[in-house]
Design a protein around this motif. Structure first.
Motif, short mmCIF file in Angstrom:
data_model
loop_
_atom_site.label_atom_id
_atom_site.label_comp_id
_atom_site.label_asym_id
_atom_site.label_seq_id
_atom_site.Cartn_x
_atom_site.Cartn_y
_atom_site.Cartn_z
N ASN A 163 0.95 -1.16 -0.09
CA ASN A 163 0.00 -0.16 -0.15
C ASN A 163 0.88 1.25 -0.02
N VAL A 164 0.44 2.35 -0.51
CA VAL A 164 1.25 3.59 -0.54
C VAL A 164 0.54 4.88 -0.03
N MET A 165 1.22 5.62 0.68
CA MET A 165 0.60 6.97 1.05
C MET A 165 1.51 8.11 0.66
N VAL A 166 0.92 9.11 0.26
CA VAL A 166 1.69 10.21 -0.45
C VAL A 166 1.56 11.51 0.26
N MET A 167 2.52 12.21 0.87
CA MET A 167 2.56 13.48 1.49
C MET A 167 3.24 14.54 0.74
N ASN A 168 2.73 15.51 0.08
CA ASN A 168 3.35 16.73 -0.50
C ASN A 168 3.40 17.75 0.65
N MET A 169 4.52 17.79 0.99
CA MET A 169 4.80 18.75 2.35
C MET A 169 4.63 20.15 2.06
N ASP A 170 4.60 20.53 0.85
CA ASP A 170 4.49 21.95 0.45
C ASP A 170 2.89 22.55 0.75
N LYS A 171 2.01 21.15 0.48
CA LYS A 171 0.56 21.56 0.33
C LYS A 171 -0.25 20.81 1.59
N ASP A 172 0.34 19.77 1.91
CA ASP A 172 -0.40 18.78 2.81
C ASP A 172 0.03 18.93 4.37
N GLY A 173 1.53 19.47 4.40
CA GLY A 173 1.95 19.26 5.90
C GLY A 173 2.39 20.73 6.42
N TRP A 174 2.87 20.56 7.72
CA TRP A 174 3.35 21.80 8.27
C TRP A 174 4.76 22.10 7.96
N ALA A 175 4.98 23.50 7.92
CA ALA A 175 6.48 24.10 7.67
C ALA A 175 7.33 23.39 8.56
N LEU A 176 8.36 22.61 8.18
CA LEU A 176 9.48 21.83 8.91
C LEU A 176 10.48 22.67 9.46
N GLU A 177 10.99 22.62 10.78
CA GLU A 177 12.02 23.24 11.12
C GLU A 177 13.24 21.79 11.15
N THR A 178 14.43 22.36 10.61
CA THR A 178 15.47 21.21 10.20
C THR A 178 16.45 21.50 11.51
N MET A 236 11.41 27.72 18.17
CA MET A 236 10.47 27.71 17.23
C MET A 236 9.33 28.65 17.15
N ASN A 237 9.63 30.13 17.31
CA ASN A 237 8.90 31.29 17.29
C ASN A 237 8.59 31.86 16.12
N GLY A 238 9.02 31.18 14.91
CA GLY A 238 8.89 31.79 13.59
C GLY A 238 7.55 30.96 12.84
N THR A 239 8.20 30.90 11.36
CA THR A 239 7.09 30.23 10.47
C THR A 239 6.95 28.89 10.50
N THR A 240 8.00 28.25 11.24
CA THR A 240 8.01 26.56 11.32
C THR A 240 7.29 26.19 12.22
N VAL A 241 6.34 25.07 12.00
CA VAL A 241 5.28 24.53 12.88
C VAL A 241 5.83 23.21 13.65
N GLU A 242 6.33 22.51 12.71
CA GLU A 242 6.78 21.03 13.37
C GLU A 242 8.28 20.73 13.14
N HIS A 243 8.83 20.21 14.03
CA HIS A 243 10.32 19.76 13.90
C HIS A 243 10.47 18.44 13.28
N ILE A 244 11.56 18.38 12.61
CA ILE A 244 11.80 17.13 11.54
C ILE A 244 11.86 15.94 12.45
N ARG A 245 12.46 16.27 13.64
CA ARG A 245 12.68 15.01 14.61
C ARG A 245 11.27 14.24 14.94
N GLU A 246 10.27 15.15 15.28
CA GLU A 246 9.02 14.47 15.44
C GLU A 246 8.37 13.98 14.00
N ALA A 247 8.36 14.99 13.18
CA ALA A 247 7.65 14.58 11.66
C ALA A 247 8.26 13.31 11.09
N ALA A 248 9.49 13.11 11.15
CA ALA A 248 10.18 11.94 10.48
C ALA A 248 9.72 10.70 11.19
N ALA A 249 10.18 10.85 12.57
CA ALA A 249 9.54 9.95 13.58
C ALA A 249 8.24 9.14 13.35
#
Length: 333
Positions: free
Chosen positions: A64-79, A85-98
């Motif tokens: 089975n497959v799932m597709v995530m278009n981060m520019d449209k479907d996801g939160w702005a990532l902090e790397t 994180m008091n700017g435009t990023t909403v989610e950290h890559i640590r949590e998002a990738a995990a």
């Protein structure tokens, strides 16, 4: 295979090409291998062939497959680590990738370079952090510096359209006669493009040359030299006509400068391949990763002729992806 990021993840090129062609001949032979497993696709940049071909490959293997278009479907990532994180990023890559790793058995990731900071792009920071934090096998669907699925596809296409025999005793393709001469040529474009595709193509072709499969030449204008780490063993030419002499395959692709990072130095002369420029080749077939800008990168006279392999090349994207996913599934049973 635990991951797929570069040619370094493949030892014997002949074997993986042979296996890919076997998948092409029997696409559903291994559909039980991926049953009840999930492949996630994370796109930070647009995609046509990579997205569709890799999804089809995963489904051919029963996944089975799932597709995530981060520019449209996801939160702005902090790397970056250690930042508030008091700017435009909403989610950290640590949590998002995990979290993505919790939902998927394999992750495919596509991201592009910024073409502004060589050190940042060539560190592959984003890709490395995704791989680290998702805790699952990861497949490069193109990164800042490489596009390995495209390059494996290109090698499959070259071998498929040449005269080779496979010898079981040494697990190797051997050319029946002269080894094909493969030329990567710089081609014009209206904007600066990444070096990922030519880097990766060069890296794979240099290894193919070292394993006795081809002879490899790069044709480029002055100022467009690639990172030498990717071109070890290649013959470098600054005269396209000389490079094309006796060529069997011409691979056209634009890229920006590596030394003057992201720049487009002025170029003299005609660098767009046309049928006329192929006159001194060995009836060369012409390749391009697509999308291609007609009559800028490649002449329509080539693209509309039997010399063009671009559609057949794109079709082989499925089998390159399928053999990679199959090997990862087998290694992670």
């Amino acid at each position: 295979m635990k991951k797929f990021f570069s040619v370094a993840d493949v030892e014997n090129l002949s074997l993986i090409v042979k296996e890919a062609l076997e998948q092409k001949n029997n696409p559903h032979a291994n559909e039980q291998l991926g049953k009840h497993k999930m492949m996630g696709f994370v796109f930070l940049n647009p995609s046509l062939r990579t997205r569709l071909s890799t999804q089809k490959a995963a489904m051919n293997l029963g996944m089975n497959v799932m597709v995530m278009n981060m520019d449209k479907d996801g939160w702005a990532l902090e790397t970056q680590d250690g930042v508030m994180m008091n700017g435009t990023t909403v989610e950290h890559i640590r949590e998002a990738a995990a979290v993505m790793g919790e939902y998927c058995d394999i992750l495919g990731l596509r991201c592009f370079p910024g073409l502004k900071d060589k050190e940042v792009d060539y560190s592959e920071d984003l890709f490395s952090k995704f791989a680290k934090y998702c805790n699952k096998p990861i497949v490069s669907l193109e990164s800042a510096t490489r596009h390995p699925l495209q390059s494996l596809t290109d090698l499959i296409t070259i071998i498929e359209h040449s005269d080779y025999s496979f010898y079981e005793n040494n697990q190797q393709f051997v050319a029946n006669g002269k080894k094909p001469k493969v030329v990567l040529t710089w081609a014009p474009h209206v904007k600066a493009l990444p070096q990922a595709v030519p880097n990766s193509f060069s890296e794979w072709m240099c290894k193919a040359q070292a394993q006795g499969l081809i002879d490899f030449v790069i044709a480029q204008p002055k100022g467009y030299e690639l990172n030498p780490d990717f071109t070890l063993g290649a013959t470098i030419e600054y005269d396209q006509k000389a490079a094309f002499e006796g060529a069997d395959f011409i691979y056209a692709k634009n890229w920006s400068s590596y030394a003057d990072y992201g720049a487009m130095p002025a170029v003299e002369g005609q660098w767009m391949p046309t049928l006329a420029s192929l006159e001194n080749t060995n009836d060369a077939k012409v390749m391009h990763c697509l999308p291609v800008r007609r009559d800028l990168e490649l002449g329509s006279d080539i693209l509309d002729s039997e010399r063009s392999l671009v559609v057949k090349e794109a079709s082989n994207r499925v089998w390159a992806a399928q053999v990679v996913i199959k090997r990862i599934l087998e290694a992670n049973k």
